[in-house]
Design an enzyme around this catalytic site. Sequence first.
Site, short mmCIF file in Angstrom:
data_model
loop_
_atom_site.label_atom_id
_atom_site.label_comp_id
_atom_site.label_asym_id
_atom_site.label_seq_id
_atom_site.Cartn_x
_atom_site.Cartn_y
_atom_site.Cartn_z
N ARG A 79 0.84 -1.20 0.00
CA ARG A 79 0.00 0.00 0.00
C ARG A 79 0.87 1.26 0.00
O ARG A 79 0.54 2.25 -0.64
CB ARG A 79 -0.94 -0.02 1.20
CG ARG A 79 -2.00 1.07 1.11
CD ARG A 79 -3.10 0.88 2.13
NE ARG A 79 -2.61 1.04 3.49
CZ ARG A 79 -3.33 0.79 4.58
NH1 ARG A 79 -4.58 0.37 4.46
NH2 ARG A 79 -2.83 0.95 5.78
N LYS A 182 -2.59 6.63 1.34
CA LYS A 182 -2.36 7.01 2.74
C LYS A 182 -1.34 8.15 2.75
O LYS A 182 -0.15 7.95 2.98
CB LYS A 182 -1.88 5.80 3.54
CG LYS A 182 -2.17 5.95 5.03
CD LYS A 182 -2.19 4.61 5.72
CE LYS A 182 -2.20 4.74 7.23
NZ LYS A 182 -3.43 5.27 7.79
N GLU A 218 -16.20 6.62 4.44
CA GLU A 218 -15.60 5.93 5.59
C GLU A 218 -15.74 6.70 6.88
O GLU A 218 -16.28 7.81 6.91
CB GLU A 218 -14.15 5.52 5.31
CG GLU A 218 -13.22 6.62 4.91
CD GLU A 218 -11.83 6.10 4.56
OE1 GLU A 218 -11.43 5.04 5.04
OE2 GLU A 218 -11.13 6.81 3.81
#
Length: 338
Positions: A79, A182, A218
């Site tokens: 990620r 992220k 989210e």
Amino acid sequence: MELDWKNLGFNIMSTDYNVRCVFRNGKWGELEVSSDETIPIHIGATCLHYGQESFEGLKAFTGADGKIRLFRHDENAKRMQTSARGILLAEVPVSLFMEAVEKVILLNKKFVPPYGTGASLYIRPLLFGSGPEVGVRPAKEYTFLVFVMPVGPYFKTGFKPVNMMICRDHDRAAPMGTGHLKVGGNYAASMSSILEAHEKGYATAIYLDSRERKYIDECGPANFFGIKGNTYVTPRSNSILPSITNMSLQTLAENMGMKVEKRPVPLEELAEFDEAGACGTAAVITPIHKVFDPGKDVTYTYGDASNPGPVITKLYETLTGIQKGDLEDPFGWTKILD
Ligand SMILES: Cc1ncc(COP(=O)(O)O)c(C=O)c1O
């Protein structure tokens, strides 16, 4: 050293060592060990001016056998590479990422909370443009570092239901922006709404899709999922972070004989779930008791205020059981560090 393991919150704490590595002249240098908690940085570094930075978050646990188990760090490595490609950081090879994470845990072994305390070691890898530029362009130099700290639950209640509030006046990420990466900018953009939710007595803010504001995105620093009968439902959206915890829960739900649906989740569907939760490394599974929507002045309620629902409880026990080594790990998710 005796820490009050059972009463740790999710707070910054000093440990003995961090590990660091610099990308210069097109290649990564040696991984170095440091006991300095600060970094000398050029005042023109691209991370400072243009937010050219990415981070990760993962955990290690002590098992009943006293061994340290690390959960799915290969997924965090991948990620971080996706984040790097998204904002043009130098990619950290998966092997370097995994080596750095394993090394920093072993160097700080005494900070890994003992079995049975409910606490864990939180690992924070960080990658940023450390080279200077004044025009908006990627740096030529990058720094990768990893530090750790023991933590307790992210939401103060631990595995107890919390209340959340739909965020109606703010977007965390744009439809074709960086929400799936992220990167720090997403978190800066979320701070005011999370703070507002806290001030109003809610554990965090739930974001809606920023194109139509019709679908659930989210929950603060965690993904959303709902349980409807025998189905695990979680949003598919380009602007949410693909959670490794959520991915693991989907596998566990399927393994428990449940159906898994990953698709846009309309806001009104909140009324149809039997149970709802937020999931993430820090949040683990945080059951949701109430969701307040200030836009429509509606509150959706799940179960009672003090007891998580049965499906969420089973998922929580299975996930944390595998992480700590209490349950068999048929998926090869944990790595024991010797
Ligand atoms: C915005 C956001 N969503 C979801 C998650 C959960 O992801 P993971 O389960 O990989 O920790 C996190 C935490 O990393 C997050 O910051």
